[in-house]
Design a protein around this motif. Structure first.
Motif, short mmCIF file in Angstrom:
data_model
loop_
_atom_site.label_atom_id
_atom_site.label_comp_id
_atom_site.label_asym_id
_atom_site.label_seq_id
_atom_site.Cartn_x
_atom_site.Cartn_y
_atom_site.Cartn_z
N LEU A 1 -9.10 -1.04 48.15
CA LEU A 1 -7.65 -0.87 47.97
C LEU A 1 -7.36 0.46 47.29
O LEU A 1 -6.48 1.22 47.72
CB LEU A 1 -7.08 -2.02 47.14
CG LEU A 1 -6.87 -3.36 47.85
CD1 LEU A 1 -6.34 -4.39 46.89
CD2 LEU A 1 -5.90 -3.20 49.02
N GLU B 1 -5.31 3.13 49.39
CA GLU B 1 -3.92 3.29 48.95
C GLU B 1 -3.67 4.65 48.32
O GLU B 1 -2.55 5.11 48.22
CB GLU B 1 -3.54 2.18 47.97
CG GLU B 1 -3.44 0.81 48.61
CD GLU B 1 -2.46 0.76 49.79
OE1 GLU B 1 -1.26 0.97 49.56
OE2 GLU B 1 -2.90 0.56 50.95
N PHE C 1 -1.47 -1.60 42.14
CA PHE C 1 -0.90 -1.30 43.47
C PHE C 1 0.48 -1.94 43.63
O PHE C 1 0.67 -2.85 44.44
CB PHE C 1 -1.83 -1.81 44.58
CG PHE C 1 -3.26 -1.41 44.37
CD1 PHE C 1 -3.68 -0.11 44.62
CD2 PHE C 1 -4.20 -2.33 43.89
CE1 PHE C 1 -4.99 0.26 44.41
CE2 PHE C 1 -5.51 -1.97 43.69
CZ PHE C 1 -5.92 -0.67 43.94
N LEU D 1 1.98 -1.98 47.22
CA LEU D 1 1.18 -2.51 48.33
C LEU D 1 2.05 -3.41 49.20
O LEU D 1 2.46 -4.50 48.77
CB LEU D 1 -0.01 -3.31 47.76
CG LEU D 1 -1.00 -3.82 48.78
CD1 LEU D 1 -1.75 -2.65 49.42
CD2 LEU D 1 -2.01 -4.75 48.10
N ILE E 1 -3.55 -7.55 52.37
CA ILE E 1 -4.87 -6.99 52.01
C ILE E 1 -5.81 -7.04 53.23
O ILE E 1 -6.60 -6.12 53.45
CB ILE E 1 -5.47 -7.75 50.81
CG1 ILE E 1 -4.63 -7.44 49.58
CG2 ILE E 1 -6.92 -7.37 50.57
CD1 ILE E 1 -5.06 -8.12 48.32
N VAL F 1 -5.63 -3.94 55.16
CA VAL F 1 -6.29 -2.80 54.52
C VAL F 1 -7.80 -2.88 54.76
O VAL F 1 -8.45 -1.88 55.09
CB VAL F 1 -6.00 -2.78 53.00
CG1 VAL F 1 -6.65 -1.57 52.33
CG2 VAL F 1 -4.51 -2.80 52.74
#
Lengths: 539, 306
Positions: A533, A537, B55, B58, B62, B65
């Protein structure tokens, strides 16, 4: 799984907060009453007590002999099963625990705790007794000599250590892995739950206290008989019950002094001296004695022990119809059982950080081999002298088993020095056994606390001395043996239940271990996902 | 004999994935597989609040991702994207159940699992899934270089050995690998314990001869020349067939060990036969291909759970 852990109530610090007296009443008082009553009855009844002891010993041995034989075999098989099963990997004290002592120190402590006074008393006397009065062949023959050593090995070998391993493992597991107090009742947690703190748990602890006290008294009584015989041998002092009682008083007072001094100073140093002295004593006999015969006999006896292990282990004297086994094998099994809370507790305390497999194999193999070497050195030397007609040690052992060690030493150089060292060694073993025994009994009667007020330990040290003295007054060696057998029988039943309970506890531990692995993997996974992540991100 | 149409590679987001993708790449290159799935089973990923708080923006799930991450990895390490249909899938749910369902739905013929030697990992998922999956399973460790030049098939003359042998032949046709067979025998229990060392040698010779005849029959049944695929007959004296296979495989520089596996039920669990299970456990340096009979497994599971 977190719920599972909460099931076990973790006792906080187990520290004593009281100044003079800090006891677990329901354990302390019944134990004290049973013991005081026993002492009082023996003193009041007087002479006829010997007869009563004899009757009790015979009836228990005759009726329960098969049970003891079966039970000790079961204990041995059970601990081996644990070692080689999936539970063998479980570590005492948890995954991160590291052993507190080096392997050498661990083995030395195991040996001295398990055998102590007993081996000094019996290592010459026992083979000599079997040599004269062989249960399977004519006495004083080569066959009788071979059998004598084999039977002595049986009594001092793997079975004894199997019993200690069971108790030690159970205590260590529930104390170090479950955070429960170091008491016998803790071992029953998987079966009784919180009821271990109730009446059943208290009864179990009372039984453990009584068994320990009588097991200790048996050893101490034998020890003092040997000291007395040694003094008679060296200085011509009268070797009578009265002398023995005076000696018990004196040595108990010395032990009490050591109790007051505390574990860290007196006893610890004394234990170390004991080990060194015992080691020197062993080396001395191997060198000045019939060295080749000792080495030969060690090898042959070991082979015979392995070869005849099963037959001897399950032998119940069925077809002989004699009572030889009652006064020997059954006595030993009962003695080891009654001695097991003491040794087990000691072994547990020194074994943190060992895996169960390492624990079982360490407790079974090394002390057994050391014991066998000791028996081959002392018993073997005596046997050599007997078989070659060089000395009448068997006759001396028959007359008074306590003198047999000194009669053997007489055959070798500087016998007055070695006999004196023998007396000193038995005395110091007495002091250390009495002191650590008091610590164990005190801990059991104080709800698992290890630093209860000193006054209590003094009480138990004096009580142990008193029981040993009273047993000697009430019937000598036979009374001592009866004490061990009588308390050993109910405790052997407790040990069977301990095995069951331990198995249940280990199953839970194994499940938790697997769960921990899964949890660790889950945490790793979370970390990986978090890293991905962060990486994606931030693009 | 089943075709290797659909291959599934199980990925866990660790460094192991790189090795598995490379190995899968090699497999695809050597076979005529039609489709390859790179599957990741999303664990209950309730990330600690302190991580999630990093995050705040976000917006995508998930799983999305992670899928992107996997796709990037596949693109980097898988060299046959053009010649074969490729799909990266991230699935949620109970790991073993999801995996089995995926295998059935997508008619997977071969599942590729990683076997961690140096990396951390308990190997619990392959252990749980292996008996239940209808697809064949290959276990590959990170220490293995992707090549198949010599294949060893373990045979016990059973129906499953026939299937393993057929699959091995098919693989050797694809890869040009040399094929060898191994049969481990034991002296029948009825001979125990009354034999001496000489008797044992004599029985060993007898058993070897008997096994040679059986092998001839076995090969004839498959319409194959026994001499074309040499077979070693080894005496499994210590009842450790998996160790024997491992040792023989290492000594003969084998690149793949194949074994036909039976499944059976024991105390409400479905388990592999002992040799397959032990082989999957001990084998670290040679990939192990456990050949399953799809029909048998599915039939067995339906019979068991219906």
């Amino acid at each position: 799984m977190a719920e599972k852990e909460e099931e076990y109530e973790i006792n906080p610090e187990l520290k004593s907060t009281k100044k003079y007296f800090d006891v677990d009443g329901p354990v302390f008082w019944p134990s004290a009453i049973v013991v005081v009553l026993f002492i009082a009855v023996t003193l009041i009844v007087g002479e006829p007590m010997a007869e009563i002891f004899s009757t009790i010993q015979n009836s228990i041995s005759e009726g329960g002999g098969w049970f003891f034989v079966l039970a000790v075999n079961f204990f041995l098989v059970f601990v081996l099963y644990i070692a080689f099963s999936k539970f063998g990997k479980i570590k005492l004290g948890g995954r991160q625990a590291k052993p507190e002592f080096s392997k050498g120190a661990w083995f030395a402590m195991l040996f001295s705790a398990g055998m102590g006074i007993g081996i000094l008393f019996w290592s010459v006397g026992e083979p000599m007794n079997h040599f004269i009065n062989s249960p399977t062949s004519e006495g004083q023959t080569v066959e009788a000599a071979r059998m004598a050593m084999e039977l002595t090995f049986l009594h001092w070998g793997l079975h004894a250590w199997g019993i200690y391993a069971l108790v030690g493992m159970a205590l260590a597991f529930f104390t170090f892995n479950r955070g429960l107090p170091l008491t016998i009742s803790s071992v029953f947690y998987p079966l009784l739950g919180k009821r271990v703190n109730g009446p059943i748990g208290k009864i179990i602890n009372v039984m453990a206290v009584v068994a320990t006290l009588f097991g200790l008294a048996t050893s101490l009584g034998m020890g003092v008989q040997q000291v007395s015989a040694g003094l008679a041998h060296l200085f011509n002092l009268p070797d009578t019950i009265n002398t023995q009682v005076i000696l018990i008083t004196l040595i108990t007072l010395a032990a009490t002094g050591s109790v007051v001094a505390g574990l860290s100073s007196g006893v610890k140093r004394l234990s170390e001296i004991n080990i060194v002295l015992a080691g020197l004593f062993l080396v001395f006999i191997i060198i000045v004695g019939p060295t080749l015969f000792i080495v030969d006999s060690f090898v042959q006896n070991l082979g015979s022990y392995v070869q005849n292990f099963f037959e001897l282990s399950f032998w119940t004297e069925t077809y002989q119809q004699s009572d030889w086994q009652n006064s020997w094998t059954v006595f030993y099994w009962a003695w080891w059982v009654s001695w097991s809370p003491f040794v087990g507790m000691f072994i547990a305390r020194i074994s943190r950080g060992r895996s169960l497999k390492e624990f079982v194999l360490g407790v079974l193999i090394v002390p057994t081999l050391l014991t066998f070497l000791w028996l081959s050195a002392f018993g073997g030397s005596a046997m050599f002298l007997e078989l070659n007609g060089l000395a009448d040690i068997a006759g001396a052992a028959k007359e008074n088993v306590a003198t047999s060690l000194y009669v053997l030493l007489e055959q070798f150089p500087i016998s007055s020095v070695t006999s004196f060292v023998g007396v000193i060694l038995v005395t110091s073993f007495f002091v250390t056994s009495s002191d650590s025994g008091s610590l164990v009994v005190d801990s059991l009667t104080a709800g698992g606390k290890l630093d209860a007020p000193v006054a209590q330990r003094i009480f138990w040290a004096l009580t142990e001395g008193a029981i040993a003295a009273v047993l000697l007054l009430g019937g000598g060696l036979q009374a001592l043996q009866t004490a061990a057998i009588t308390t050993g029988l109910p405790f052997a039943i407790i040990l069977i239940i301990i095995a069951w309970s331990l198995l249940k506890g280990l199953r839970g531990e194994h499940l938790e271990m697997m769960e921990r692995v899964r949890e660790r993997e889950h945490k790793d996974y979370q970390r990986i996902v978090a890293d991905i992540l962060k990486k994606r991100e931030s693009k | 004999m089943e075709k290797l149409d659909n291959i599934m590679v199980c990925m866990d987001l660790t460094e192991m994935d790189d090795f598995l993708i490379s190995y899968a790449s090699y497999l695809v290159e050597q076979t005529d597989a039609k489709k390859i799935y790179f599957l990741h089973l999303l664990q209950n990923y309730d990330l600690p609040a302190e991580i999630l708080s990093e995050f705040p923006d976000l917006k995508r799930p998930i799983s999305k991702v992670l899928q992107e991450e996997l796709e990037e990895n596949v693109a980097k390490n898988f060299s046959h994207q053009e010649s074969i249909e490729t799909e990266v899938v991230v699935e949620e749910g109970v790991k073993s159940d999801t995996l089995l369902q995926f295998t059935r739905e997508h008619k997977i013929n071969l599942t590729v699992f990683g076997k961690k030697v140096g990396y951390q990992g308990s190997g619990a998922l392959p252990r749980r899934v292996m008996p239940l999956t209808p697809s064949s399973v290959i276990l590959v460790s990170e220490t293995v270089f992707p090549k198949i030049e010599k294949i060893m098939v373990r045979i016990d003359f059973s129906k499953m050995s026939e299937i393993a042998m057929k699959t091995a032949i098919q693989l050797s046709e694809y890869t040009g690998a040399q094929l060898i067979a191994l049969h481990a025998y034991r002296i029948p229990i009825s001979h125990f314990p009354q034999y001496s060392h000489d008797d044992e040698k004599r029985l060993q010779q007898k058993m070897t001869k008997h096994s040679e005849k059986e092998y001839e029959k076995f090969m004839k049944k498959l319409k194959l020349d026994p001499k074309a695929i040499p077979c070693a007959f080894l005496y499994d004296r210590n009842y450790q067939e998996a160790q024997l296979l491992y040792h023989y495989g290492l000594k003969n520089h084998v690149d793949l060990i194949m074994i036909g596996s039976k499944i059976k039920s024991e105390l409400a669990n479905v388990i592999l036969d002992r040799t397959s299970e032990e082989l999957a456990e001990v084998e670290k340096n040679i990939p192990v291909l456990i050949v399953k009979d799809r029909k048998q497994t599915l039939g067995f599971l339906e019979a068991l759970f219906d």
